[in-house]
Design a protein around this motif. Structure first.
Motif, short mmCIF file in Angstrom:
data_model
loop_
_atom_site.label_atom_id
_atom_site.label_comp_id
_atom_site.label_asym_id
_atom_site.label_seq_id
_atom_site.Cartn_x
_atom_site.Cartn_y
_atom_site.Cartn_z
N LEU A 1 0.81 -1.21 0.00
CA LEU A 1 0.00 0.00 0.00
C LEU A 1 0.84 1.26 0.00
O LEU A 1 0.29 2.36 -0.04
CB LEU A 1 -0.94 -0.01 1.21
CG LEU A 1 -1.93 -1.17 1.24
CD1 LEU A 1 -2.80 -1.09 2.47
CD2 LEU A 1 -2.77 -1.21 -0.02
N LYS B 1 -11.16 4.42 1.81
CA LYS B 1 -10.62 3.32 1.01
C LYS B 1 -11.21 2.01 1.50
O LYS B 1 -11.16 1.71 2.69
CB LYS B 1 -9.10 3.29 1.11
CG LYS B 1 -8.45 4.55 0.57
CD LYS B 1 -6.94 4.50 0.76
CE LYS B 1 -6.28 5.80 0.32
NZ LYS B 1 -4.83 5.77 0.54
N THR C 1 -12.04 -2.40 0.37
CA THR C 1 -11.58 -3.51 -0.45
C THR C 1 -12.56 -4.66 -0.31
O THR C 1 -13.07 -4.92 0.79
CB THR C 1 -10.16 -3.96 -0.07
OG1 THR C 1 -9.73 -4.99 -0.98
CG2 THR C 1 -10.10 -4.51 1.34
N LYS D 1 -13.44 -8.89 -1.01
CA LYS D 1 -12.70 -10.12 -0.76
C LYS D 1 -12.01 -10.63 -2.02
O LYS D 1 -10.88 -11.09 -1.98
CB LYS D 1 -13.64 -11.19 -0.21
CG LYS D 1 -12.95 -12.51 0.12
CD LYS D 1 -13.93 -13.51 0.70
CE LYS D 1 -13.24 -14.83 1.03
NZ LYS D 1 -14.20 -15.82 1.56
N VAL E 1 -11.16 -10.32 -6.40
CA VAL E 1 -11.09 -9.50 -7.60
C VAL E 1 -12.10 -10.01 -8.62
O VAL E 1 -12.50 -11.17 -8.59
CB VAL E 1 -9.68 -9.52 -8.21
CG1 VAL E 1 -8.69 -8.86 -7.28
CG2 VAL E 1 -9.24 -10.94 -8.54
N ARG F 1 -15.95 1.31 -7.54
CA ARG F 1 -15.18 0.07 -7.44
C ARG F 1 -14.44 -0.17 -8.75
O ARG F 1 -15.00 -0.04 -9.84
CB ARG F 1 -16.10 -1.12 -7.14
CG ARG F 1 -15.34 -2.42 -6.94
CD ARG F 1 -16.21 -3.47 -6.32
NE ARG F 1 -16.55 -3.11 -4.94
CZ ARG F 1 -17.22 -3.90 -4.12
NH1 ARG F 1 -17.65 -5.07 -4.55
NH2 ARG F 1 -17.47 -3.53 -2.89
N LYS G 1 -12.31 -5.34 -6.82
CA LYS G 1 -11.78 -5.42 -5.46
C LYS G 1 -11.50 -4.09 -4.81
O LYS G 1 -12.10 -3.76 -3.79
CB LYS G 1 -10.53 -6.31 -5.44
CG LYS G 1 -10.06 -6.63 -4.04
CD LYS G 1 -9.00 -7.71 -4.04
CE LYS G 1 -8.61 -8.09 -2.62
NZ LYS G 1 -7.64 -9.19 -2.59
N PRO G 2 -10.57 -3.27 -5.32
CA PRO G 2 -10.34 -1.98 -4.66
C PRO G 2 -11.56 -1.07 -4.85
O PRO G 2 -12.14 -1.01 -5.93
CB PRO G 2 -9.11 -1.43 -5.38
CG PRO G 2 -9.08 -2.13 -6.68
CD PRO G 2 -9.70 -3.47 -6.49
N TYR H 1 -13.67 2.75 -3.35
CA TYR H 1 -13.55 4.03 -2.67
C TYR H 1 -14.95 4.56 -2.41
O TYR H 1 -15.79 4.56 -3.31
CB TYR H 1 -12.76 5.02 -3.54
CG TYR H 1 -11.36 4.54 -3.87
CD1 TYR H 1 -10.26 4.94 -3.11
CD2 TYR H 1 -11.15 3.66 -4.92
CE1 TYR H 1 -8.99 4.48 -3.40
CE2 TYR H 1 -9.88 3.19 -5.22
CZ TYR H 1 -8.81 3.60 -4.46
OH TYR H 1 -7.56 3.12 -4.76
#
Length: 231
Positions: free
Chosen positions: A109, A163, A165, A167, A169, A189, A193-194, A196
């Protein structure tokens, strides 16, 4: 490549940076060919930590430089390969090597961050799609938000970014208006996965919660609300 991971997700992860934990140091690594490969790490005492295949070649080279016979080198490498994590192996009469246990600690990160104003801009533009002509209103709240974007005021309290996330992708991008709580809240998204969560703290959007999804593999896109109308 890991099983059940879409190719587009694997392609995106290729070259991404990860952290690898050992008992003596946190190491950096990159994904190569679907596997996380660590990099060399030099310790303050002069020793070094390396991925196992590279460590073995380095150990073999050091023993050759010391003049050990091929059969002695082969025996030492065999002992090292068979050793359990945490075990110290005598490689020559004068030095030893310790085999370290390592496990993936997660994404690095500390990699460069995405500018938070990117997500504020996405949320603002999605608001425009939801409310139509109302986005042109000359209200102080909207004027402040426009100034944030035009003047790149990253320290403004007109917005807040969280932020998140998921589980797993997955090959999609998505954006959702989550409602007013009491101000407008959006979730963006990327690649499943990631994610905001964007809080536009000065405005409320007169629209029902709605989510839009774009499938990166098929090119299909859809939203979960068919009968809504912008107010």
């Amino acid at each position: 490549m890991a099983k059940n991971v879409p190719k587009i997700v694997a392609d995106i992860d290729e070259g991404q940076r990860f952290l690898i934990h050992t008992e003596v140091a946190m190491l950096h690594g990159k994904q190569r060919g679907g596997e996380i490969q660590g990099t060399w790490h030099h310790m303050p005492d002069g020793s070094a930590i390396a991925p196992e295949d590279q460590a073995i070649e380095s150990l073999r080279g050091r023993m050759r430089a010391e003049g050990l016979r091929p059969e002695e080198i082969a025996a030492s490498i065999a002992r090292y390969t068979a050793a359990e994590p945490g075990e110290v192996v005598n490689m020559s009469p004068t030095w030893a090597a310790k085999k370290l246990a390592a496990y993936l600690a997660g994404p690095d990160l500390r990699a460069p961050e995405v500018d938070p104003l990117l997500f504020v801009k996405i949320a603002y533009e999605f608001t425009a799609l939801l409310v139509g002509q109302a986005i042109y209103a000359l209200s102080p709240q909207l004027e402040e938000l426009r100034a944030v974007l035009k003047e790149t005021r990253r320290d403004s309290d007109a917005f807040k970014l969280e932020k998140l996330t998921a589980k797993d992708v997955a090959p999609f991008h998505g954006i959702a208006f989550e409602g007013n709580k009491p101000h407008a809240v959006f979730q963006i998204r990327l690649f499943g996965k990631p994610a905001y969560r964007v809080h536009l703290r000065r405005i409320a959007v007169q629209h029902k919660p709605i989510a839009y999804t774009h499938d990166l593999e098929t090119g299909e896109h859809w939203h979960n609300l068919d009968d809504s109308e912008a107010a």
